[in-house]
Design a protein around this motif. Structure first.
Motif, mmCIF file in Angstrom:
data_model
loop_
_atom_site.group_PDB
_atom_site.id
_atom_site.type_symbol
_atom_site.label_atom_id
_atom_site.label_comp_id
_atom_site.label_asym_id
_atom_site.label_seq_id
_atom_site.Cartn_x
_atom_site.Cartn_y
_atom_site.Cartn_z
ATOM 1 N N LEU A 87 0.829 -1.201 0.000
ATOM 2 C CA LEU A 87 0.000 0.000 0.000
ATOM 3 C C LEU A 87 0.864 1.252 0.000
ATOM 4 N N MET A 88 1.908 1.256 0.834
ATOM 5 C CA MET A 88 2.799 2.421 0.889
ATOM 6 C C MET A 88 3.518 2.634 -0.437
ATOM 7 N N ALA A 89 3.967 1.528 -1.052
ATOM 8 C CA ALA A 89 4.653 1.646 -2.333
ATOM 9 C C ALA A 89 3.733 2.212 -3.400
ATOM 10 N N ALA A 90 2.472 1.766 -3.399
ATOM 11 C CA ALA A 90 1.509 2.274 -4.384
ATOM 12 C C ALA A 90 1.243 3.748 -4.174
ATOM 13 N N LEU A 91 1.091 4.156 -2.892
ATOM 14 C CA LEU A 91 0.822 5.564 -2.607
ATOM 15 C C LEU A 91 2.007 6.442 -2.975
ATOM 16 N N ALA A 92 3.215 5.925 -2.769
ATOM 17 C CA ALA A 92 4.417 6.717 -3.063
ATOM 18 C C ALA A 92 4.811 6.636 -4.532
ATOM 19 N N GLY A 93 4.206 5.752 -5.306
ATOM 20 C CA GLY A 93 4.506 5.647 -6.727
ATOM 21 C C GLY A 93 5.889 5.120 -7.010
ATOM 22 N N VAL A 94 6.326 4.112 -6.260
ATOM 23 C CA VAL A 94 7.670 3.560 -6.405
ATOM 24 C C VAL A 94 7.573 2.097 -6.816
ATOM 25 N N PHE A 95 8.424 1.676 -7.747
ATOM 26 C CA PHE A 95 8.493 0.294 -8.199
ATOM 27 C C PHE A 95 9.399 -0.482 -7.245
ATOM 28 N N VAL A 96 8.883 -1.563 -6.644
ATOM 29 C CA VAL A 96 9.620 -2.317 -5.639
ATOM 30 C C VAL A 96 10.336 -3.490 -6.304
ATOM 31 N N TRP A 97 11.634 -3.365 -6.500
ATOM 32 C CA TRP A 97 12.412 -4.384 -7.187
ATOM 33 C C TRP A 97 12.492 -5.690 -6.416
ATOM 34 N N ASP A 98 12.411 -5.618 -5.084
ATOM 35 C CA ASP A 98 12.528 -6.836 -4.287
ATOM 36 C C ASP A 98 11.518 -7.900 -4.709
ATOM 37 N N GLU A 99 10.352 -7.465 -5.176
ATOM 38 C CA GLU A 99 9.312 -8.407 -5.555
ATOM 39 C C GLU A 99 9.267 -8.681 -7.052
ATOM 40 N N GLU A 100 9.791 -7.793 -7.875
ATOM 41 C CA GLU A 100 9.570 -7.879 -9.321
ATOM 42 C C GLU A 100 10.784 -8.274 -10.137
ATOM 43 N N ARG A 101 11.983 -8.196 -9.570
ATOM 44 C CA ARG A 101 13.155 -8.543 -10.379
ATOM 45 C C ARG A 101 13.129 -10.013 -10.771
ATOM 46 N N GLU A 223 15.578 -5.110 -16.067
ATOM 47 C CA GLU A 223 15.152 -3.772 -16.471
ATOM 48 C C GLU A 223 13.705 -3.815 -16.918
ATOM 49 N N VAL A 224 13.002 -2.719 -16.689
ATOM 50 C CA VAL A 224 11.592 -2.598 -17.065
ATOM 51 C C VAL A 224 11.498 -1.830 -18.372
ATOM 52 N N LEU A 225 10.699 -2.335 -19.316
ATOM 53 C CA LEU A 225 10.521 -1.695 -20.610
ATOM 54 C C LEU A 225 9.046 -1.415 -20.862
ATOM 55 N N HIS A 226 8.800 -0.379 -21.651
ATOM 56 C CA HIS A 226 7.452 -0.074 -22.128
ATOM 57 C C HIS A 226 7.462 -0.237 -23.640
ATOM 58 N N TRP A 227 6.613 -1.120 -24.122
ATOM 59 C CA TRP A 227 6.585 -1.471 -25.546
ATOM 60 C C TRP A 227 5.167 -1.276 -26.058
ATOM 61 N N VAL A 228 5.015 -0.449 -27.079
ATOM 62 C CA VAL A 228 3.723 -0.234 -27.737
ATOM 63 C C VAL A 228 3.851 -0.730 -29.170
ATOM 64 N N THR A 229 2.909 -1.570 -29.603
ATOM 65 C CA THR A 229 3.031 -2.187 -30.915
ATOM 66 C C THR A 229 1.700 -2.187 -31.650
ATOM 67 N N HIS A 230 1.762 -2.101 -32.968
ATOM 68 C CA HIS A 230 0.564 -2.220 -33.796
ATOM 69 C C HIS A 230 0.056 -3.658 -33.761
ATOM 70 N N VAL A 241 4.071 -3.539 -20.491
ATOM 71 C CA VAL A 241 5.075 -3.115 -19.520
ATOM 72 C C VAL A 241 5.640 -4.400 -18.952
ATOM 73 N N TYR A 242 6.920 -4.626 -19.169
ATOM 74 C CA TYR A 242 7.482 -5.903 -18.762
ATOM 75 C C TYR A 242 8.903 -5.742 -18.234
ATOM 76 N N VAL A 243 9.300 -6.699 -17.406
ATOM 77 C CA VAL A 243 10.656 -6.741 -16.882
ATOM 78 C C VAL A 243 11.402 -7.845 -17.628
ATOM 79 N N ARG A 244 12.659 -7.583 -17.960
ATOM 80 C CA ARG A 244 13.452 -8.587 -18.646
ATOM 81 C C ARG A 244 14.842 -8.675 -18.012
ATOM 82 N N ARG A 245 15.438 -9.834 -18.155
ATOM 83 C CA ARG A 245 16.807 -10.048 -17.673
ATOM 84 C C ARG A 245 17.467 -11.086 -18.558
ATOM 85 N N TYR A 246 18.754 -10.903 -18.818
ATOM 86 C CA TYR A 246 19.455 -11.905 -19.602
ATOM 87 C C TYR A 246 20.744 -12.296 -18.911
ATOM 88 N N SER A 247 21.232 -13.468 -19.289
ATOM 89 C CA SER A 247 22.463 -14.002 -18.726
ATOM 90 C C SER A 247 23.230 -14.723 -19.825
#
Length: 382
Positions: A87-101, A223-230, A241-247
């Protein structure tokens, strides 16, 4: 200390829900009405206080400082009833990497799937062009879903340089797709770099309306990307809106790229596009010899929910025909980069990441990487 203002967004919803409960309680009797009013008062007070705290910290601290504070709060409050940290993260408008990476386990699962196909076929040891795994019996291969029900892979397309399967996703009208293919005229490194470079993709993929990196995580290299496509006419354009990682694992001679949809506060849903909220993609590349010699096999596993009103078979046809078309465009773009001798900037040998805090965010120009992962490679045009 703080000016009172009408609650908005999530706060308005919570206060409205409490008000509705209050009205229902009033109809039920005096004691219930009193209890409902008290709940409404407490809920409204706490939401307003959370908003005020967020506004205060927004004035006192920079975004990077807020990120550190919220990261600590998230770790401390995670798992407690009510998810106060979310709730605090949503109110502050911050992306929480601990949960999304994207974590190492997700990368490893994709690599293990490639290994399983290698063990099943045995044909990867040969030097010929036809390096596809043998067809499963009756053109299906049993795979169990989370409920224990066997979901078979069904052969959809069998071409010279690739095979395409699909299987139903339990509980939905959608399919998951898997492509196994081979290229012999480009190097794995070139193919991988062309996939990762967002600027170059805007040049070779005519369907791209917008493609940009929103935020990077220096801990994992995600990293988080925003992709708009026809989308095909008459459908509206889609945005992801998606997160990607490569190795890149040179010791085990394998590359992997994993992506999945996320929500990010800096990219709210737009009325101009249809937001795709369910999306996953895993690409594993196995060189025939080395990263810099022509020839490799790849395994692409993909699923998304384009949120169309068309029947299931129409969506399946669009994806089944669109995926090979995209891969061919990607291959052509790689050939073009190779033939034009475009210099590719490689991040594989970058210095290891040295970061003291997991909540610290990287700048877009950062060339550092975490263990086993690299930032997106850049193509420099002469």
């Amino acid at each position: 200390m703080f000016p009172r203002r009408p609650p908005t967004g999530l706060a308005a919803w919570l206060v409205g829900a409490a008000a509705a409960a209050g009205r229902a309680g009033a109809r039920g009797g005096g004691l219930l009405a009193l209890l409902a009013n008290q709940c409404r008062f407490v809920t409204g007070l706490r939401v307003r206080r959370a908003q005020q705290i967020a506004q205060l910290y927004g004035r006192l601290y920079s975004e990077s400082s807020r990120r550190v504070l919220l990261g600590r709060l998230w770790r401390r409050l995670r798992g407690r009833p009510g998810h106060a940290s979310a709730l605090m993260a949503a109110l502050a408008g911050v992306f929480v990497w601990d949960e999304e990476r994207i974590r190492e386990e997700e990368l490893q699962r994709s690599i293990d799937e490639m290994k399983r196909l290698e063990e099943m076929s045995g044909m990867f040891r040969s030097s010929g062009v036809e390096r596809h795994p043998p067809e499963p019996k009756s053109q299906t291969e049993g795979v169990e879903d989370s409920g224990g029900t066997e979901q078979p892979w069904e052969m959809v397309m069998d071409k010279k340089h690739f095979k395409l399967w699909r299987r139903p996703i339990s509980g939905t009208p959608l399919y998951q797709y898997r492509v196994f293919g081979t290229y012999t005229d480009v190097t794995p490194r070139q193919f991988f770099n062309v996939q990762l470079d967002t600027e170059y993709r805007k040049k070779w993929d005519a369907l791209v309306i917008k493609l940009e990196v929103i935020e990077r995580d220096v801990v994992s290299g995600s990293e988080v990307l925003h992709w708009v496509t026809h989308f095909p006419y008459p459908m509206y354009s889609r945005d992801y809106v998606y997160v990607r990682r490569y190795s890149v694992d040179e010791e085990n001679n394998v590359m992997v790229l994993v992506s999945r949809a996320v929500e990010h506060p800096s990219v709210p849903e737009s009325p101009e596009f249809v937001r795709v909220r369910s999306y996953e993609s895993q690409m594993v590349i196995r060189p025939h010899k080395s990263f810099d010699e022509n020839g490799f096999d790849y395994l692409l596993t993909y699923s998304d929910n384009p949120q169309t009103v068309f029947p299931r078979y129409c969506v399946s046809w669009m994806v089944s025909s669109g995926m090979p078309d995209f891969l061919e465009k990607l291959h052509t773009a790689t050939l073009k980069a190779k033939n034009m001798e475009i210099k590719v900037k490689d991040y594989i040998s970058s210095k290891p990441l040295e970061v003291g805090s997991e909540a610290k965010a990287a700048t877009p120009s950062s060339e550092r990487k975490s263990e086993g992962s690299c930032g997106p490679a850049r193509i420099e045009y002469a």
